[in-house]
Design a protein around this motif. Structure first.
Motif, PDB file in Angstrom:
ATOM      1  N   ALA A  54      -6.591   9.054   5.295  1.00  0.00           N
ATOM      2  CA  ALA A  54      -6.797   7.855   4.489  1.00  0.00           C
ATOM      3  C   ALA A  54      -5.484   7.243   4.022  1.00  0.00           C
ATOM      4  CB  ALA A  54      -7.693   8.176   3.298  1.00  0.00           C
ATOM      5  N   ALA A  55      -4.502   8.073   3.691  1.00  0.00           N
ATOM      6  CA  ALA A  55      -3.228   7.546   3.194  1.00  0.00           C
ATOM      7  C   ALA A  55      -2.523   6.707   4.257  1.00  0.00           C
ATOM      8  CB  ALA A  55      -2.326   8.682   2.735  1.00  0.00           C
ATOM      9  N   GLN A  56      -2.558   7.146   5.510  1.00  0.00           N
ATOM     10  CA  GLN A  56      -1.937   6.378   6.588  1.00  0.00           C
ATOM     11  C   GLN A  56      -2.705   5.079   6.851  1.00  0.00           C
ATOM     12  OE1 GLN A  56       1.073   7.089   8.800  1.00  0.00           O
ATOM     13  NE2 GLN A  56       1.349   7.805   6.700  1.00  0.00           N
ATOM     14  N   ARG A  57      -4.024   5.131   6.778  1.00  0.00           N
ATOM     15  CA  ARG A  57      -4.817   3.906   6.959  1.00  0.00           C
ATOM     16  C   ARG A  57      -4.556   2.922   5.817  1.00  0.00           C
ATOM     17  NH1 ARG A  57      -8.129   7.829   9.039  1.00  0.00           N
ATOM     18  NH2 ARG A  57      -9.329   8.119   7.136  1.00  0.00           N
ATOM     19  N   GLU A  58      -4.377   3.449   4.609  1.00  0.00           N
ATOM     20  CA  GLU A  58      -4.060   2.587   3.464  1.00  0.00           C
ATOM     21  C   GLU A  58      -2.691   1.932   3.654  1.00  0.00           C
ATOM     22  OE1 GLU A  58      -3.228   3.044  -1.297  1.00  0.00           O
ATOM     23  OE2 GLU A  58      -4.682   4.389  -0.381  1.00  0.00           O
ATOM     24  N   LEU A  59      -1.712   2.704   4.107  1.00  0.00           N
ATOM     25  CA  LEU A  59      -0.387   2.131   4.368  1.00  0.00           C
ATOM     26  C   LEU A  59      -0.456   1.066   5.456  1.00  0.00           C
ATOM     27  CD1 LEU A  59       2.200   5.064   4.249  1.00  0.00           C
ATOM     28  CD2 LEU A  59       2.098   3.043   2.791  1.00  0.00           C
ATOM     29  N   ARG A  60      -1.221   1.330   6.504  1.00  0.00           N
ATOM     30  CA  ARG A  60      -1.372   0.332   7.564  1.00  0.00           C
ATOM     31  C   ARG A  60      -1.889  -0.975   6.976  1.00  0.00           C
ATOM     32  NH1 ARG A  60      -5.749   1.455  11.959  1.00  0.00           N
ATOM     33  NH2 ARG A  60      -6.985   1.077  10.111  1.00  0.00           N
ATOM     34  N   GLY A  61      -2.881  -0.905   6.124  1.00  0.00           N
ATOM     35  CA  GLY A  61      -3.409  -2.105   5.479  1.00  0.00           C
ATOM     36  C   GLY A  61      -2.365  -2.797   4.620  1.00  0.00           C
ATOM     37  N   LEU A  62      -1.586  -2.020   3.881  1.00  0.00           N
ATOM     38  CA  LEU A  62      -0.520  -2.585   3.055  1.00  0.00           C
ATOM     39  C   LEU A  62       0.519  -3.296   3.922  1.00  0.00           C
ATOM     40  CD1 LEU A  62       0.978  -0.986  -0.017  1.00  0.00           C
ATOM     41  CD2 LEU A  62       2.532  -1.822   1.706  1.00  0.00           C
ATOM     42  N   TYR A  63       0.904  -2.682   5.049  1.00  0.00           N
ATOM     43  CA  TYR A  63       1.876  -3.295   5.958  1.00  0.00           C
ATOM     44  C   TYR A  63       1.322  -4.606   6.516  1.00  0.00           C
ATOM     45  CZ  TYR A  63       4.807   0.970   6.420  1.00  0.00           C
ATOM     46  OH  TYR A  63       5.640   2.037   6.217  1.00  0.00           O
ATOM     47  N   LEU A  64       0.067  -4.586   6.937  1.00  0.00           N
ATOM     48  CA  LEU A  64      -0.539  -5.804   7.503  1.00  0.00           C
ATOM     49  C   LEU A  64      -0.642  -6.905   6.438  1.00  0.00           C
ATOM     50  CD1 LEU A  64      -3.242  -4.168   9.780  1.00  0.00           C
ATOM     51  CD2 LEU A  64      -1.275  -5.532  10.547  1.00  0.00           C
ATOM     52  N   ASP A  65      -1.009  -6.539   5.220  1.00  0.00           N
ATOM     53  CA  ASP A  65      -1.069  -7.514   4.127  1.00  0.00           C
ATOM     54  C   ASP A  65       0.320  -8.092   3.860  1.00  0.00           C
ATOM     55  OD1 ASP A  65      -3.782  -7.001   3.854  1.00  0.00           O
ATOM     56  OD2 ASP A  65      -3.551  -5.779   2.034  1.00  0.00           O
ATOM     57  N   HIS A  66       1.331  -7.225   3.893  1.00  0.00           N
ATOM     58  CA  HIS A  66       2.707  -7.677   3.674  1.00  0.00           C
ATOM     59  C   HIS A  66       3.116  -8.700   4.735  1.00  0.00           C
ATOM     60  CE1 HIS A  66       6.933  -7.490   2.525  1.00  0.00           C
ATOM     61  NE2 HIS A  66       7.212  -7.401   3.810  1.00  0.00           N
ATOM     62  N   LEU A  67       2.835  -8.397   5.987  1.00  0.00           N
ATOM     63  CA  LEU A  67       3.205  -9.327   7.065  1.00  0.00           C
ATOM     64  C   LEU A  67       2.421 -10.632   6.965  1.00  0.00           C
ATOM     65  CD1 LEU A  67       3.619  -6.877  10.067  1.00  0.00           C
ATOM     66  CD2 LEU A  67       5.430  -8.095   8.817  1.00  0.00           C
ATOM     67  N   ALA A  68       1.163 -10.570   6.542  1.00  0.00           N
ATOM     68  CA  ALA A  68       0.363 -11.788   6.392  1.00  0.00           C
ATOM     69  C   ALA A  68       0.922 -12.671   5.270  1.00  0.00           C
ATOM     70  CB  ALA A  68      -1.098 -11.429   6.104  1.00  0.00           C
ATOM     71  N   ALA A  69       1.429 -12.043   4.228  1.00  0.00           N
ATOM     72  CA  ALA A  69       1.948 -12.796   3.084  1.00  0.00           C
ATOM     73  C   ALA A  69       3.403 -13.238   3.255  1.00  0.00           C
ATOM     74  CB  ALA A  69       1.825 -11.948   1.818  1.00  0.00           C
ATOM     75  N   HIS A  70       4.133 -12.583   4.182  1.00  0.00           N
ATOM     76  CA  HIS A  70       5.570 -12.833   4.307  1.00  0.00           C
ATOM     77  C   HIS A  70       5.948 -13.045   5.777  1.00  0.00           C
ATOM     78  CE1 HIS A  70       6.159 -11.653   0.140  1.00  0.00           C
ATOM     79  NE2 HIS A  70       5.364 -10.632   0.383  1.00  0.00           N
TER      80      HIS A  70
END
Length: 179
Positions: A19-35
């Motif tokens: 779950a921690a790696q899947r959560e990080l993946r989501g955070l990375y994707l959100d970061h790229l979408a916002a920036h």
């Protein structure tokens, strides 16, 4: 395709363990979408980096660099550059530059692990996409200007010298190699 687009595709394909790696993946994707500039060092909110753990599975060892600025034993890696067409190429470039080994080959199937860590201002976060690279038989390493030292460590020595991220990266790499 831009490096930003490549990173989005690579992260969407990444199926990290737990779950921690899947959560990080989501955070990375959100970061790229916002920036739109989220791949580059100039992005103040943080940026993706690419790294690779250099392994010699025949001898049961890994090559670590004693990072000049951090004073820590780490895998090879760093910032993406405008000439990098993919995250894989960025990781391989960094590993080759920092290890002096020209013929490294990344393990197939994309990243092995993601690791998010704070860095000093003006930026705030490194969102590291971590790969593993195989060193060929007889590979000879040579220290770069970015390192204080460069050394091969047996698998069982890594936990004594490196932080939890490097230890986890080695564990995941070994699991991939043994699969």
């Amino acid at each position: 395709m831009s490096l930003h687009d490549n990173a989005v595709l690579a992260l969407k394909a990444y199926d990290g363990a737990g779950a921690a790696q899947r959560e990080l993946r989501g955070l990375y994707l959100d970061h790229l979408a916002a920036h739109p500039d989220g791949m580059w060092k100039a992005c103040g909110a943080g940026h993706l980096t690419a790294s690779a753990l250099v392994v010699d599975p025949e001898r049961g060892r890994v090559l670590l660099t004693l990072h000049k600025k951090l004073g820590m034993w780490l895998q090879m890696g760093g910032h993406c550059e405008p000439g990098d067409s993919t995250l894989e190429r960025a990781a391989l470039r960094e590993a080759g530059e920092e290890s002096g080994i020209p013929d490294l080959a990344l393990l197939p199937d994309g990243p092995v692990q993601l690791d998010r860590h704070p860095i000093p201002a003006p930026c705030h976060w490194h969102l590291d996409v971590q790969y593993a690279a195989l060193a060929g038989p007889g590979a000879v390493a040579s220290i770069s200007e970015e390192s204080l030292d460069l050394r091969w460590f047996a698998y069982d020595e890594v936990a004594e010298v490196a932080d939890r991220s490097v230890v986890g990266l080695l564990e995941r790499t070994r699991a991939v190699l043994e699969a």
